[in-house]
Scaffold this motif. Structure first.
Motif, PDB file in Angstrom:
ATOM      1  N   THR A 130       0.731  -1.180  -0.091  1.00  0.00           N
ATOM      2  CA  THR A 130      -0.050  -0.050  -0.019  1.00  0.00           C
ATOM      3  C   THR A 130       0.857   1.351  -0.125  1.00  0.00           C
ATOM      4  O   THR A 130       0.414   2.186  -0.564  1.00  0.00           O
ATOM      5  N   GLY A 131       1.998   1.330   0.832  1.00  0.00           N
ATOM      6  CA  GLY A 131       2.783   2.396   0.929  1.00  0.00           C
ATOM      7  C   GLY A 131       3.629   2.758  -0.497  1.00  0.00           C
ATOM      8  O   GLY A 131       3.714   3.729  -1.058  1.00  0.00           O
ATOM      9  N   GLY A 132       3.828   1.574  -1.414  1.00  0.00           N
ATOM     10  CA  GLY A 132       4.325   1.482  -2.451  1.00  0.00           C
ATOM     11  C   GLY A 132       3.550   2.376  -3.680  1.00  0.00           C
ATOM     12  O   GLY A 132       3.742   3.025  -4.345  1.00  0.00           O
ATOM     13  N   LEU A 133       2.311   1.679  -3.499  1.00  0.00           N
ATOM     14  CA  LEU A 133       1.275   2.140  -4.528  1.00  0.00           C
ATOM     15  C   LEU A 133       1.006   3.779  -4.332  1.00  0.00           C
ATOM     16  O   LEU A 133       0.805   4.558  -5.197  1.00  0.00           O
ATOM     17  N   SER A 134       0.998   3.976  -2.787  1.00  0.00           N
ATOM     18  CA  SER A 134       0.523   5.466  -2.430  1.00  0.00           C
ATOM     19  C   SER A 134       1.530   6.459  -2.844  1.00  0.00           C
ATOM     20  O   SER A 134       1.421   7.543  -3.257  1.00  0.00           O
ATOM     21  N   PHE A 146      -6.679   6.142   2.372  1.00  0.00           N
ATOM     22  CA  PHE A 146      -5.931   5.305   3.087  1.00  0.00           C
ATOM     23  C   PHE A 146      -4.817   6.058   3.834  1.00  0.00           C
ATOM     24  O   PHE A 146      -4.534   5.891   4.861  1.00  0.00           O
ATOM     25  N   ASP A 147      -4.157   7.075   3.009  1.00  0.00           N
ATOM     26  CA  ASP A 147      -3.146   7.694   3.545  1.00  0.00           C
ATOM     27  C   ASP A 147      -3.687   8.505   4.747  1.00  0.00           C
ATOM     28  O   ASP A 147      -2.827   8.484   5.839  1.00  0.00           O
ATOM     29  N   GLY A 148      -4.860   9.050   4.662  1.00  0.00           N
ATOM     30  CA  GLY A 148      -5.403   9.722   5.585  1.00  0.00           C
ATOM     31  C   GLY A 148      -5.631   9.006   7.104  1.00  0.00           C
ATOM     32  O   GLY A 148      -5.359   9.347   8.202  1.00  0.00           O
ATOM     33  N   ILE A 149      -6.014   7.678   6.824  1.00  0.00           N
ATOM     34  CA  ILE A 149      -6.399   6.529   7.802  1.00  0.00           C
ATOM     35  C   ILE A 149      -4.990   6.388   8.515  1.00  0.00           C
ATOM     36  O   ILE A 149      -4.909   6.140   9.861  1.00  0.00           O
ATOM     37  N   VAL A 150      -4.118   5.903   7.775  1.00  0.00           N
ATOM     38  CA  VAL A 150      -2.823   5.835   8.261  1.00  0.00           C
ATOM     39  C   VAL A 150      -2.279   7.047   9.248  1.00  0.00           C
ATOM     40  O   VAL A 150      -1.607   6.526  10.240  1.00  0.00           O
ATOM     41  N   MET A 151      -2.205   8.210   8.674  1.00  0.00           N
ATOM     42  CA  MET A 151      -1.782   9.338   9.443  1.00  0.00           C
ATOM     43  C   MET A 151      -2.537   9.332  11.016  1.00  0.00           C
ATOM     44  O   MET A 151      -1.810   9.871  11.784  1.00  0.00           O
ATOM     45  N   PHE A 152      -3.766   9.085  10.950  1.00  0.00           N
ATOM     46  CA  PHE A 152      -4.601   8.899  12.136  1.00  0.00           C
ATOM     47  C   PHE A 152      -4.161   7.821  13.180  1.00  0.00           C
ATOM     48  O   PHE A 152      -3.857   8.059  14.177  1.00  0.00           O
ATOM     49  N   GLN A 219       4.052   4.329   5.770  1.00  0.00           N
ATOM     50  CA  GLN A 219       4.578   5.467   5.832  1.00  0.00           C
ATOM     51  C   GLN A 219       5.781   5.429   5.365  1.00  0.00           C
ATOM     52  O   GLN A 219       6.520   6.417   4.566  1.00  0.00           O
ATOM     53  N   THR A 220       6.778   4.680   5.894  1.00  0.00           N
ATOM     54  CA  THR A 220       8.115   4.439   5.044  1.00  0.00           C
ATOM     55  C   THR A 220       8.263   4.155   3.888  1.00  0.00           C
ATOM     56  O   THR A 220       9.135   4.961   3.228  1.00  0.00           O
ATOM     57  N   MET A 221       7.556   3.283   3.490  1.00  0.00           N
ATOM     58  CA  MET A 221       7.741   2.727   2.014  1.00  0.00           C
ATOM     59  C   MET A 221       7.191   3.907   1.133  1.00  0.00           C
ATOM     60  O   MET A 221       7.670   4.002   0.035  1.00  0.00           O
ATOM     61  N   ARG A 222       6.329   4.579   1.700  1.00  0.00           N
ATOM     62  CA  ARG A 222       5.742   5.627   0.857  1.00  0.00           C
ATOM     63  C   ARG A 222       6.713   6.917   0.500  1.00  0.00           C
ATOM     64  O   ARG A 222       6.992   7.399  -0.553  1.00  0.00           O
ATOM     65  N   LEU A 223       7.466   6.993   1.576  1.00  0.00           N
ATOM     66  CA  LEU A 223       8.766   8.248   1.889  1.00  0.00           C
ATOM     67  C   LEU A 223       9.826   7.387   0.916  1.00  0.00           C
ATOM     68  O   LEU A 223      10.303   8.532  -0.094  1.00  0.00           O
ATOM     69  N   ILE A 224      10.122   6.424   0.936  1.00  0.00           N
ATOM     70  CA  ILE A 224      11.157   5.765  -0.020  1.00  0.00           C
ATOM     71  C   ILE A 224      10.946   5.699  -1.417  1.00  0.00           C
ATOM     72  O   ILE A 224      11.643   6.183  -2.115  1.00  0.00           O
TER      73      ILE A 224
END
Length: 335
Positions: A130-134, A146-152, A219-224
């Protein structure tokens, strides 16, 4: 031969040194604590209300110290510890005497390995996908939600999330038990009824670990992946009209996974230390709960048994990953 001399041997030496240093620190630190295991044991007995003559108490303390080997000097205890450790013996537990430490660990280990191995692997896979796709397909509406849910979810501490799940799904909606590994009084057997009971008890602790694990990996994968997306080889692939799905799966995700593989290795090694907070919140009979009881009761042998296994597991997995890294990243070669 060049690989053995210039890479394998130095890594093996480093592995042995780090393991030895970690175990030595674990041996020393409990002995610097102000609490004394024998004094704690005597205080527990006296708190039960029975009167004991002071002379008899002193004799009991001396006997216990002699029995556990605490009368010897620190160096003698250290050498004795390594002698027992090399034979796979961590000695008896102070507070469950004469039960051997290795037997207590053996009872708790299946609960921890079943809970943490499942949740660690699942949350790693789901969070990275999910992080890679996002991170790559930033315009997708569903991924933004999904990003918003994760940030919460991400900033919520483990114990707060665990207590929230207990209140929601054990108290307000009594769908799952408050804690424990199985129903008290149930006969342990390899039957479907018992397996269902175990899974029902493990659901809430697994859910709390999975939710936060997915959020962290996401979150980690999204940033990478956002950083990888800006690399030149990704731009060249786009200019060459390579399909987006191919760029994402073959180039972006493959390179972004390298640090995540290291993170997974460390997480798998930490399994052997248990999930301390989660197991306390849910009274789950794993290694984390056992370690908590050992620290509270100043049970040196039990503390050292659990932490030693955890140290050896982490350093061994790191060594294995170091040796396997070239398989994941063709840019890395033994030189």
């Amino acid at each position: 031969m060049r690989f053995v001399r210039r890479y394998l041997i130095p890594r093996l030496v480093q592995y042995v040194l780090v393991t030895w240093l970690g175990i030595t620190v674990v041996f020393v630190i409990p002995r610097l604590l102000p609490s004394d295991p024998i004094e704690s044991m005597v205080a527990t007995l006296q708190a039960q209300g029975a009167y004991r003559d002071p002379a008899a108490v002193k004799q009991m303390v001396d006997t216990l110290r002699d029995m556990y080997g605490l009368e010897a000097g620190l160096l003698e205890q250290y050498l004795s510890f390594w002698k027992r450790l090399l034979s796979g013996d961590f000695g008896p537990s102070y507070f469950s005497f004469p039960t051997p430490v290795i037997e207590l660990i053996g009872r708790s280990f299946p609960w921890t390995i079943g809970l943490l191995l499942t949740t660690t692997v699942l949350s790693w896979i789901i969070g990275n996908v999910t992080g890679g796709l996002s991170g790559y397909f930033t315009g997708n509406g569903m991924l933004k939600i999904f990003d918003g849910i994760v940030m919460f979810v991400r900033p919520i501490p483990y114990y707060v999330l665990g207590l929230t799940l207990v209140i929601l799904f054990a108290y307000l909606l009594p769908l799952f038990p408050f804690g424990g590994g199985y129903t008290i009084g149930a006969q342990i057997a390899f039957t479907w009824d018992f397996i269902k009971d175990v899974l029902r008890h493990a659901f809430l602790p697994a859910l709390s670990l999975s939710l936060l694990g997915i959020a962290v990996n996401h979150q980690t994968m999204r940033l990478i992946i956002q950083g990888v997306k800006e690399e030149d080889y990704i731009r060249y692939a786009k200019i060459a009209a390579v399909k987006e799905q191919t760029i994402f799966s073959r180039y972006a995700m493959r390179n972004a996974l390298l640090p995540q593989i290291t993170g997974l290795t460390l997480s798998l090694g930490q399994i052997f230390g248990g999930a301390l907070i989660t197991e306390i919140v849910f009274s789950y009979p794993g290694l984390g709960f056992l370690l908590y009881r050992a620290v509270v009761n100043s049970d040196y042998n039990l503390i050292m048994g659990i932490t030693t296994i955890s140290i050896v597991a982490i350093t061994t997995l790191i060594l294995i990953v170091d040796l396997l890294y070239p398989l994941f990243d063709p840019r890395i070669r033994f030189r």
